[in-house]
Enzyme design. Structure first.
Site, PDB file in Angstrom:
ATOM      1  N   ASP A 163       3.859  -0.055  12.536  1.00 48.16           N
ATOM      2  CA  ASP A 163       2.435  -0.742  11.885  1.00 48.16           C
ATOM      3  C   ASP A 163       2.267  -2.100  12.395  1.00 48.16           C
ATOM      4  O   ASP A 163       1.140  -2.655  11.884  1.00 48.16           O
ATOM      5  CB  ASP A 163       2.616  -0.587  10.384  1.00 48.16           C
ATOM      6  CG  ASP A 163       2.331   0.839   9.936  1.00 48.16           C
ATOM      7  OD1 ASP A 163       1.801   1.752  10.883  1.00 48.16           O
ATOM      8  OD2 ASP A 163       2.822   1.369   8.805  1.00 48.16           O
TER       9      ASP A 163
ATOM     10  N   ARG B 120      -8.911  -0.427   3.912  1.00 52.82           N
ATOM     11  CA  ARG B 120      -7.871   0.465   3.296  1.00 52.82           C
ATOM     12  C   ARG B 120      -6.544  -0.199   2.940  1.00 52.82           C
ATOM     13  O   ARG B 120      -5.803   0.473   2.213  1.00 52.82           O
ATOM     14  CB  ARG B 120      -7.934   1.362   4.496  1.00 52.82           C
ATOM     15  CG  ARG B 120      -9.092   2.503   4.484  1.00 52.82           C
ATOM     16  CD  ARG B 120      -8.999   3.581   5.696  1.00 52.82           C
ATOM     17  NE  ARG B 120      -7.689   4.093   5.109  1.00 52.82           N
ATOM     18  CZ  ARG B 120      -7.057   5.128   5.767  1.00 52.82           C
ATOM     19  NH1 ARG B 120      -7.535   5.618   6.918  1.00 52.82           N
ATOM     20  NH2 ARG B 120      -5.952   5.780   5.568  1.00 52.82           N
TER      21      ARG B 120
ATOM     22  N   CYS C   4      -6.261   7.659   9.610  1.00 56.97           N
ATOM     23  CA  CYS C   4      -6.514   6.912  10.830  1.00 56.97           C
ATOM     24  C   CYS C   4      -6.207   7.779  11.996  1.00 56.97           C
ATOM     25  O   CYS C   4      -5.642   8.836  12.105  1.00 56.97           O
ATOM     26  CB  CYS C   4      -5.310   5.945  10.810  1.00 56.97           C
ATOM     27  SG  CYS C   4      -5.319   4.678   9.621  1.00 56.97           S
TER      28      CYS C   4
ATOM     29  N   LYS D 287       0.813  -1.049  -0.161  1.00 60.17           N
ATOM     30  CA  LYS D 287       0.176  -0.012   0.044  1.00 60.17           C
ATOM     31  C   LYS D 287       0.857   1.255  -0.025  1.00 60.17           C
ATOM     32  O   LYS D 287       0.773   2.109  -0.941  1.00 60.17           O
ATOM     33  CB  LYS D 287      -0.855   0.036   1.341  1.00 60.17           C
ATOM     34  CG  LYS D 287      -1.533   1.318   1.753  1.00 60.17           C
ATOM     35  CD  LYS D 287      -2.434   1.192   2.853  1.00 60.17           C
ATOM     36  CE  LYS D 287      -2.069   1.484   4.218  1.00 60.17           C
ATOM     37  NZ  LYS D 287      -1.420   2.880   4.282  1.00 60.17           N
ATOM     38  N   ASN D 288       1.888   1.358   0.777  1.00 62.27           N
ATOM     39  CA  ASN D 288       2.477   2.597   1.132  1.00 62.27           C
ATOM     40  C   ASN D 288       3.664   2.874   0.096  1.00 62.27           C
ATOM     41  O   ASN D 288       4.203   3.739  -0.014  1.00 62.27           O
ATOM     42  CB  ASN D 288       3.084   2.640   2.662  1.00 62.27           C
ATOM     43  CG  ASN D 288       2.001   2.641   3.387  1.00 62.27           C
ATOM     44  OD1 ASN D 288       0.760   3.300   3.261  1.00 62.27           O
ATOM     45  ND2 ASN D 288       2.279   2.551   4.793  1.00 62.27           N
TER      46      ASN D 288
ATOM     47  N   ARG E 124      -0.807  13.805  14.414  1.00 64.45           N
ATOM     48  CA  ARG E 124       0.038  13.864  13.039  1.00 64.45           C
ATOM     49  C   ARG E 124      -0.002  14.968  12.540  1.00 64.45           C
ATOM     50  O   ARG E 124      -0.459  15.432  11.875  1.00 64.45           O
ATOM     51  CB  ARG E 124      -0.701  12.663  12.369  1.00 64.45           C
ATOM     52  CG  ARG E 124      -0.790  11.248  12.874  1.00 64.45           C
ATOM     53  CD  ARG E 124      -1.540  10.343  12.136  1.00 64.45           C
ATOM     54  NE  ARG E 124      -0.571   9.845  10.888  1.00 64.45           N
ATOM     55  CZ  ARG E 124      -0.694   8.915   9.950  1.00 64.45           C
ATOM     56  NH1 ARG E 124      -1.879   8.359   9.958  1.00 64.45           N
ATOM     57  NH2 ARG E 124       0.127   8.393   9.238  1.00 64.45           N
TER      58      ARG E 124
HETATM   59  N1  EPU Z   1       5.518  14.215  12.221  1.00 63.30           N
HETATM   60  C1  EPU Z   1       5.597  15.423  12.583  1.00 63.30           C
HETATM   61  N2  EPU Z   1       5.552  16.417  11.735  1.00 63.30           N
HETATM   62  C2  EPU Z   1       5.285  16.156  10.296  1.00 63.30           C
HETATM   63  C3  EPU Z   1       5.461  14.851   9.813  1.00 63.30           C
HETATM   64  C4  EPU Z   1       5.494  13.984  10.795  1.00 63.30           C
HETATM   65  O1  EPU Z   1       5.788  15.691  13.810  1.00 63.30           O
HETATM   66  O2  EPU Z   1       5.138  17.111   9.490  1.00 63.30           O
HETATM   67  C5  EPU Z   1       5.528  12.998  13.184  1.00 63.30           C
HETATM   68  C6  EPU Z   1       4.637  12.053  13.216  1.00 63.30           C
HETATM   69  O3  EPU Z   1       3.412  12.761  13.880  1.00 63.30           O
HETATM   70  C7  EPU Z   1       5.020  10.919  13.946  1.00 63.30           C
HETATM   71  C8  EPU Z   1       6.536  11.068  13.139  1.00 63.30           C
HETATM   72  O4  EPU Z   1       6.933  12.033  12.652  1.00 63.30           O
HETATM   73  O5  EPU Z   1       5.144  11.021  15.316  1.00 63.30           O
HETATM   74  C9  EPU Z   1       6.665  10.062  12.115  1.00 63.30           C
HETATM   75  O6  EPU Z   1       5.666   9.999  11.088  1.00 63.30           O
HETATM   76  P1  EPU Z   1       5.936   9.651   9.512  1.00 63.30           P
HETATM   77  O7  EPU Z   1       5.782  11.347   9.055  1.00 63.30           O
HETATM   78  O8  EPU Z   1       7.160   9.001   9.287  1.00 63.30           O
HETATM   79  O9  EPU Z   1       4.468   9.106   9.085  1.00 63.30           O
HETATM   80  P2  EPU Z   1       3.714   9.213   7.969  1.00 63.30           P
HETATM   81  O10 EPU Z   1       4.785   9.282   6.848  1.00 63.30           O
HETATM   82  O11 EPU Z   1       2.585   9.929   7.973  1.00 63.30           O
HETATM   83  C10 EPU Z   1       4.192   6.934   7.402  1.00 63.30           C
HETATM   84  C11 EPU Z   1       3.104   5.583   6.824  1.00 63.30           C
HETATM   85  C12 EPU Z   1       2.491   5.132   8.196  1.00 63.30           C
HETATM   86  C13 EPU Z   1       3.502   4.582   9.089  1.00 63.30           C
HETATM   87  C14 EPU Z   1       4.506   5.693   9.262  1.00 63.30           C
HETATM   88  C15 EPU Z   1       5.718   5.021  10.253  1.00 63.30           C
HETATM   89  C16 EPU Z   1       2.280   6.222   4.713  1.00 63.30           C
HETATM   90  C17 EPU Z   1       1.171   6.646   3.776  1.00 63.30           C
HETATM   91  N3  EPU Z   1       2.041   6.002   6.015  1.00 63.30           N
HETATM   92  O12 EPU Z   1       3.184   7.628   7.799  1.00 63.30           O
HETATM   93  O13 EPU Z   1       1.384   3.898   7.679  1.00 63.30           O
HETATM   94  O14 EPU Z   1       2.713   4.209  10.454  1.00 63.30           O
HETATM   95  O15 EPU Z   1       4.952   6.100   8.195  1.00 63.30           O
HETATM   96  O16 EPU Z   1       6.418   4.287   9.438  1.00 63.30           O
HETATM   97  O17 EPU Z   1       3.316   5.607   4.198  1.00 63.30           O
HETATM   98  C18 EPU Z   1      -0.460   2.612   7.803  1.00 63.30           C
HETATM   99  O18 EPU Z   1      -0.015   2.255   6.576  1.00 63.30           O
HETATM  100  O19 EPU Z   1      -1.329   2.083   8.517  1.00 63.30           O
HETATM  101  C19 EPU Z   1       0.369   3.821   8.301  1.00 63.30           C
HETATM  102  C20 EPU Z   1      -0.050   4.616   9.126  1.00 63.30           C
END
Ligand code: EPU
Length: 433
Positions: free
Chosen positions: A317, A410, A123, A28-29, A128
Site C-alpha cells: 500500500d 475511501r 479497488c 482504516k484496515n 483479487r
Molecule cells: N489472495 C488469493 N486468494 C484469496 C485471498 C487472497 O489469491 O482468497 C491473494 C491476493 O490476490 C494477493 C495476496 O493473496 O495476491 C495477498 O492479499 P491479501 O488477501 O493479504 O489482501 P487483502 O486481505 O485483500 C489487505 C488490505 C489491503 C492490502 C493487503 C496487503 C484490507 C481491507 N485490505 O487486503 O489494503 O493491500 O491486505 O497488505 O485490510 C488498501 O487499504 O488500499 C488495501 C488494498
C-alpha cells in the site's frame, strides 16, 4: 443526483516548502475489521478513533442491513448494538463497492450457519481471488454454491467445526476472517501461515479482551478455541494509528518539506519504509509516536530497489507513494510488486507528468530520476495510487487535478484540511451531475 469531486492542487514546482505538523488518523484496515467483528457480539461494543472515511460509512451501512445498530456517541466514536442482528445476506450494493466486506462472511457464517454474498468488488488493483476463503469454509464443514450473482455458503447443523487450515498465501483479510469465524466454531481451529500485519494482532487482542480464546497472535500460527458469543459491555476498542497514512505523509515530507512532524503514529510499524528512506539519504528522527522529517534543497537522494512483501516487509500500500519519491532521486530505482498483480498501471499517468517510469511486466517497473514533474489532469484508479497522484501534484509545476476523489476519500479523512495546514495549496472541487 450524484456529486463527483476532484482535488485541485497548485504544485510547488520542486521547491521544498512544507512545514509544521500533520496528525495521523485511526487505521482504516483495523477499524473496518473491528466493525465487522461486531457480528460476534451478543450485546454491544464501542470503537473510538474511527476514521471518517467512505469505507467506514459503507461498512456501517452493511452492518445496518444485517440489523446491527450503530450510532456515533462522539466524533469518531461509535457504539454498536448487536442484540437485534438477524440477517446474514450482505447487501450486494455495499459488497460491490468494498472488497473488505468479505471479512463479514466469516462471522456471519459462524453466527447464522449461512451467508450469501456477491462477487466482491473494491479497488482496481489487479486480480483479487477469494479461493482461500472458500477453501477455509469447506475445511470448517460448510458447503459452497455459486450462482450467477455470487456465493452462498451453508453449514449443515448450523455450526462450523474447528479445523486446521494452512493458507497457501498469508492473506490479511483471510487471517482476520477465519480468526473471527473460529470464535463461534465448535472446538479448536489452527490457522497456519497467517499474515502478520499489526492490524490483525490489534483486532485479536480486542477480541480476547471480550472473551475470545486466541493464542499465537503476532506469530505465523494462530490457535482459536471456540468459546461462544463475545461481550463488549464497557469495552472500547481504540483504533490503532494508520501506518499507511503515516507512511504516505512521511514520503511527502521527504519530497517537499523543510521540517515536518508526522504525529500520532507508531514508528515501530514503519521499519521497512524508514529503513528504505534512510538508505536513500532522507534525514529524519523518530519518537514514541512521531516521525520528524528534515529536508534542504541541496540534498540529493539515492535510488533503491524496492520489493513489496507481507509485514514486516515493505507494504504494497506504500508502493505507489514511494514511486513518486523515486521520480525525484538521482539514478534508477526498481520496483518489484510481489503482492498484487497489475498494481503498477498507475505509473502511466505519472509518465504523462514527466516521469521516466517503465513498466516491465505486471509485477516490475523501473524509474529513472530525477525528473521535474508537470501538473496534469488525471483520474484516480484506486485509493493508494490516487494518493500517489496527489503527492506528484504537490511537487509538480503548475496545476494538477485528480478526479475520482471518491477513491481517495475511501481511505484518508479530511485530507484537504490537513494538507493545507502544512502548506499544500489544495482544494476540493465538487460538481453535481
Ligand atoms: N489472495 C488469493 N486468494 C484469496 C485471498 C487472497 O489469491 O482468497 C491473494 C491476493 O490476490 C494477493 C495476496 O493473496 O495476491 C495477498 O492479499 P491479501 O488477501 O493479504 O489482501 P487483502 O486481505 O485483500 C489487505 C488490505 C489491503 C492490502 C493487503 C496487503 C484490507 C481491507 N485490505 O487486503 O489494503 O493491500 O491486505 O497488505 O485490510 C488498501 O487499504 O488500499 C488495501 C488494498
Amino acid at each position: 443526483m450524484e456529486t463527483q469531486s476532484s482535488f485541485q492542487i497548485e504544485g510547488l514546482a520542486g521547491e521544498r516548502k512544507l512545514t509544521g505538523e500533520i496528525k495521523v488518523g485511526g487505521a482504516k484496515n483495523a477499524a473496518l475489521k473491528v466493525l465487522a467483528a461486531s457480528v460476534l457480539f451478543k450485546d454491544e461494543l464501542t470503537i473510538s478513533r474511527v476514521p471518517e472515511i467512505e469505507d467506514v460509512l459503507r461498512m456501517l451501512e452493511a452492518l445496518s442491513g444485517l440489523g446491527v445498530v450503530g450510532r456515533a456517541i462522539a466524533p469518531g466514536t461509535y457504539k454498536l448494538s448487536t442484540d437485534k442482528i438477524s440477517q446474514s445476506d450482505i447487501s450486494p450494493e455495499v459488497a460491490k463497492k468494498m472488497r473488505s466486506s468479505i471479512v463479514l462472511t466469516g462471522p456471519l457464517l459462524a453466527r447464522f450457519g449461512r451467508v450469501s454474498f456477491p462477487f466482491p468488488g473494491g479497488c482496481v488493483i489487479g486480480k483479487r481471488p477469494i479461493d482461500i476463503f472458500l477453501d477455509g469454509y469447506l475445511a470448517m464443514g460448510a458447503t459452497v454454491s455459486e450462482s450467477e450473482t455470487g456465493y452462498s455458503v451453508e453449514v449443515a447443523g448450523g455450526q462450523l467445526h474447528g479445523a486446521e487450515i494452512f493458507f497457501r498465501l498469508p492473506s490479511v483479510t483471510a487471517t482476520e476472517t477465519f480468526m473471527m469465524a473460529a470464535i463461534l466454531a465448535k472446538g479448536k481451529t489452527v490457522l497456519k501461515n497467517v499474515a502478520l500485519e499489526p492490524e490483525i494482532e490489534s483486532l485479536g487482542r480486542f477480541l480476547i479482551s471480550c472473551g475470545a480464546k486466541i493464542e499465537g497472535l503476532g506469530t505465523p500460527t494462530i490457535m482459536i478455541e471456540g468459546n461462544g458469543l463475545l461481550s463488549g459491555r464497557e469495552k472500547i476498542y481504540d483504533t490503532m494509528p494508520d501506518r499507511i497514512e503515516a507512511g504516505s505523509f512521511i514520503i511527502l515530507g521527504a519530497l517537499a518539506a523543510t521540517d515536518l512532524k508526522v504525529s500520532g503514529c507508531d514508528p515501530v510499524h514503519l521499519d521497512a519504509l524508514l529503513g528504505a528512506l534512510r538508505a536513500a539519504g532522507v534525514n529524519f528522527e523518530t519518537g514514541v509516536d512521531f516521525v520528524r522529517i528534515f529536508g534542504n534543497e541541496d540534498k540529493v537522494f539515492g535510488p533503491l530497489e524496492l520489493k513489496t512483501h507481507e509485514y514486516p516487509g515493505f507494504p504494497t500500500d506504500l508502493q505507489a507513494p514511494m514511486a513518486i519519491f523515486f521520480t525525484q532521486v538521482a539514478g534508477q530505482s526498481f520496483i518489484f510488486e510481489t503482492i498484487f498483480e497489475g498494481r503498477l498501471t498507475y505509473l502511466e499517468a505519472i509518465d504523462r507528468m514527466g516521469a521516466k517510469a517503465r513498466i516491465l511486466d505486471s509485477h516490475r517497473a523501473i524509474i529513472d530520476g530525477p525528473t521535474p514533474l508537470e501538473g496534469k489532469e488525471m483520474e484516480s484508479p484506486d485509493l493508494r495510487a490516487g494518493l500517489a497522484y496527489l503527492l506528484a501534484g504537490i511537487i509538480a509545476k503548475g496545476q494538477t487535478i485528480v478526479h475520482n476523489a471518491y477513491y481517495i476519500d475511501r481511505g484518508y479523512e479530511h485530507l484537504t484540511e490537513r494538507l493545507a495546514q502544512i502548506g499544500v495549496n489544495i482544494k476540493r472541487l465538487t460538481r453535481a451531475d
